[in-house]
Scaffold this motif. Structure first.
Motif, PDB file in Angstrom:
ATOM      1  N   VAL A   1      41.087  24.112  40.460  1.00 20.64           N
ATOM      2  CA  VAL A   1      40.829  24.867  39.231  1.00 20.64           C
ATOM      3  C   VAL A   1      40.093  26.168  39.558  1.00 20.64           C
ATOM      4  N   ALA A   2      39.089  26.088  40.423  1.00 20.98           N
ATOM      5  CA  ALA A   2      38.330  27.287  40.798  1.00 20.98           C
ATOM      6  C   ALA A   2      39.209  28.288  41.538  1.00 20.98           C
ATOM      7  N   ALA A   3      40.057  27.806  42.428  1.00 19.46           N
ATOM      8  CA  ALA A   3      40.945  28.698  43.174  1.00 19.46           C
ATOM      9  C   ALA A   3      41.946  29.381  42.245  1.00 19.46           C
ATOM     10  N   ARG A   4      42.472  28.638  41.280  1.00 20.99           N
ATOM     11  CA  ARG A   4      43.406  29.246  40.316  1.00 20.99           C
ATOM     12  C   ARG A   4      42.725  30.321  39.489  1.00 20.99           C
ATOM     13  N   TYR A   5      41.494  30.034  39.057  1.00 24.21           N
ATOM     14  CA  TYR A   5      40.746  31.030  38.287  1.00 24.21           C
ATOM     15  C   TYR A   5      40.550  32.296  39.129  1.00 24.21           C
ATOM     16  N   ALA A   6      40.105  32.124  40.347  1.00 26.18           N
ATOM     17  CA  ALA A   6      39.872  33.271  41.224  1.00 26.18           C
ATOM     18  C   ALA A   6      41.170  34.040  41.483  1.00 26.18           C
ATOM     19  N   ASP A   7      42.261  33.327  41.702  1.00 34.73           N
ATOM     20  CA  ASP A   7      43.550  33.976  41.965  1.00 34.73           C
ATOM     21  C   ASP A   7      44.031  34.754  40.740  1.00 34.73           C
ATOM     22  N   ARG A   8      43.966  34.143  39.582  1.00 32.42           N
ATOM     23  CA  ARG A   8      44.433  34.805  38.356  1.00 32.42           C
ATOM     24  C   ARG A   8      43.593  36.030  38.036  1.00 32.42           C
ATOM     25  N   LEU A   9      42.285  35.923  38.224  1.00 30.83           N
ATOM     26  CA  LEU A   9      41.415  37.063  37.953  1.00 30.83           C
ATOM     27  C   LEU A   9      41.632  38.169  38.990  1.00 30.83           C
TER      28      LEU A   9
ATOM     29  N   GLU B   1      46.245  40.811  28.775  1.00 34.43           N
ATOM     30  CA  GLU B   1      46.244  41.552  27.526  1.00 34.43           C
ATOM     31  C   GLU B   1      45.904  43.000  27.797  1.00 34.43           C
ATOM     32  N   ALA B   2      46.164  43.858  26.810  1.00 31.48           N
ATOM     33  CA  ALA B   2      45.859  45.276  26.953  1.00 31.48           C
ATOM     34  C   ALA B   2      44.364  45.471  27.181  1.00 31.48           C
ATOM     35  N   ASP B   3      43.546  44.652  26.592  1.00 28.33           N
ATOM     36  CA  ASP B   3      42.101  44.749  26.747  1.00 28.33           C
ATOM     37  C   ASP B   3      41.668  43.796  27.859  1.00 28.33           C
ATOM     38  N   LEU B   4      41.240  44.356  28.973  1.00 26.42           N
ATOM     39  CA  LEU B   4      40.871  43.533  30.126  1.00 26.42           C
ATOM     40  C   LEU B   4      39.742  42.569  29.791  1.00 26.42           C
ATOM     41  N   SER B   5      38.767  43.011  28.982  1.00 30.45           N
ATOM     42  CA  SER B   5      37.660  42.111  28.651  1.00 30.45           C
ATOM     43  C   SER B   5      38.150  40.873  27.914  1.00 30.45           C
ATOM     44  N   ALA B   6      39.074  41.061  26.977  1.00 29.95           N
ATOM     45  CA  ALA B   6      39.615  39.920  26.227  1.00 29.95           C
ATOM     46  C   ALA B   6      40.364  38.984  27.173  1.00 29.95           C
ATOM     47  N   PHE B   7      41.116  39.551  28.113  1.00 29.87           N
ATOM     48  CA  PHE B   7      41.836  38.726  29.082  1.00 29.87           C
ATOM     49  C   PHE B   7      40.863  37.914  29.927  1.00 29.87           C
ATOM     50  N   VAL B   8      39.809  38.571  30.428  1.00 33.09           N
ATOM     51  CA  VAL B   8      38.831  37.883  31.274  1.00 33.09           C
ATOM     52  C   VAL B   8      38.120  36.789  30.481  1.00 33.09           C
TER      53      VAL B   8
ATOM     54  N   ASP C   1      39.346  29.252  29.452  1.00 34.36           N
ATOM     55  CA  ASP C   1      40.261  28.235  29.997  1.00 34.36           C
ATOM     56  C   ASP C   1      39.649  27.546  31.208  1.00 34.36           C
ATOM     57  N   HIS C   2      39.031  28.345  32.079  1.00 32.18           N
ATOM     58  CA  HIS C   2      38.415  27.799  33.292  1.00 32.18           C
ATOM     59  C   HIS C   2      37.261  26.851  32.947  1.00 32.18           C
ATOM     60  N   LEU C   3      36.408  27.284  32.036  1.00 37.78           N
ATOM     61  CA  LEU C   3      35.276  26.439  31.648  1.00 37.78           C
ATOM     62  C   LEU C   3      35.732  25.137  30.994  1.00 37.78           C
ATOM     63  N   ALA C   4      36.781  25.204  30.194  1.00 38.70           N
ATOM     64  CA  ALA C   4      37.318  23.982  29.579  1.00 38.70           C
ATOM     65  C   ALA C   4      37.828  23.022  30.647  1.00 38.70           C
TER      66      ALA C   4
ATOM     67  N   ALA D   1      44.723  40.038  38.129  1.00 35.13           N
ATOM     68  CA  ALA D   1      44.531  40.897  36.959  1.00 35.13           C
ATOM     69  C   ALA D   1      43.779  42.167  37.334  1.00 35.13           C
ATOM     70  N   LEU D   2      42.910  42.066  38.320  1.00 36.05           N
ATOM     71  CA  LEU D   2      42.101  43.214  38.722  1.00 36.05           C
ATOM     72  C   LEU D   2      42.697  43.996  39.888  1.00 36.05           C
ATOM     73  N   ASP D   3      43.856  43.557  40.368  1.00 30.28           N
ATOM     74  CA  ASP D   3      44.515  44.215  41.486  1.00 30.28           C
ATOM     75  C   ASP D   3      44.685  45.702  41.186  1.00 30.28           C
ATOM     76  N   ALA D   4      44.262  46.543  42.106  1.00 26.90           N
ATOM     77  CA  ALA D   4      44.329  48.002  41.909  1.00 26.90           C
ATOM     78  C   ALA D   4      45.747  48.464  41.595  1.00 26.90           C
ATOM     79  N   ALA D   5      46.744  47.818  42.141  1.00 33.35           N
ATOM     80  CA  ALA D   5      48.127  48.207  41.869  1.00 33.35           C
ATOM     81  C   ALA D   5      48.485  47.986  40.402  1.00 33.35           C
ATOM     82  N   GLN D   6      47.805  47.057  39.757  1.00 35.74           N
ATOM     83  CA  GLN D   6      48.075  46.769  38.354  1.00 35.74           C
ATOM     84  C   GLN D   6      47.382  47.750  37.415  1.00 35.74           C
TER      85      GLN D   6
END
Length: 86
Positions: free
Chosen positions: A56-64, A10-17, A23-26, A67-72
């Motif tokens: 599940v933990a690896a997917r969370y870490a990968d997705r986050l 999302e445009a707002d990184l906090s909302a995305f995180v 999702d991860h906690l669920a 999202a935080l990749d400097a190129a993005q």
């Protein structure tokens, strides 16, 4: 164990995180429920569920991480912290 859908950044990184974390906690709560003491499952199934928690933990870490990749993070994104120096 699979996660249903990949949330769109999302445009707002906090909302995305927060969405990603919810999702991860669920998913982890589901795993916790499947491993609860007193449940009737085989040792092989317990191992599979434990491996699901790693996935599940690896997917969370990968997705986050993606999202935080400097190129993005560009000036076009509202969550860019500062302008590049020229």
């Amino acid at each position: 164990m699979t996660l249903e859908a990949e949330p769109v950044a999302e445009a707002d990184l906090s909302a995305f995180v927060l969405n990603l974390l919810d999702d991860h906690l669920a998913a982890m709560r589901d795993i916790r429920e499947r491993l609860r003491p007193g449940g009737t499952i085989t040792p092989g199934t317990r191992r599979t569920i434990a491996l699901d928690s790693i996935t599940v933990a690896a997917r969370y870490a990968d997705r986050l991480t993606r999202a935080l990749d400097a190129a993005q993070l560009t000036l076009r994104h509202p969550y860019a912290e500062h302008e590049p120096r020229l």
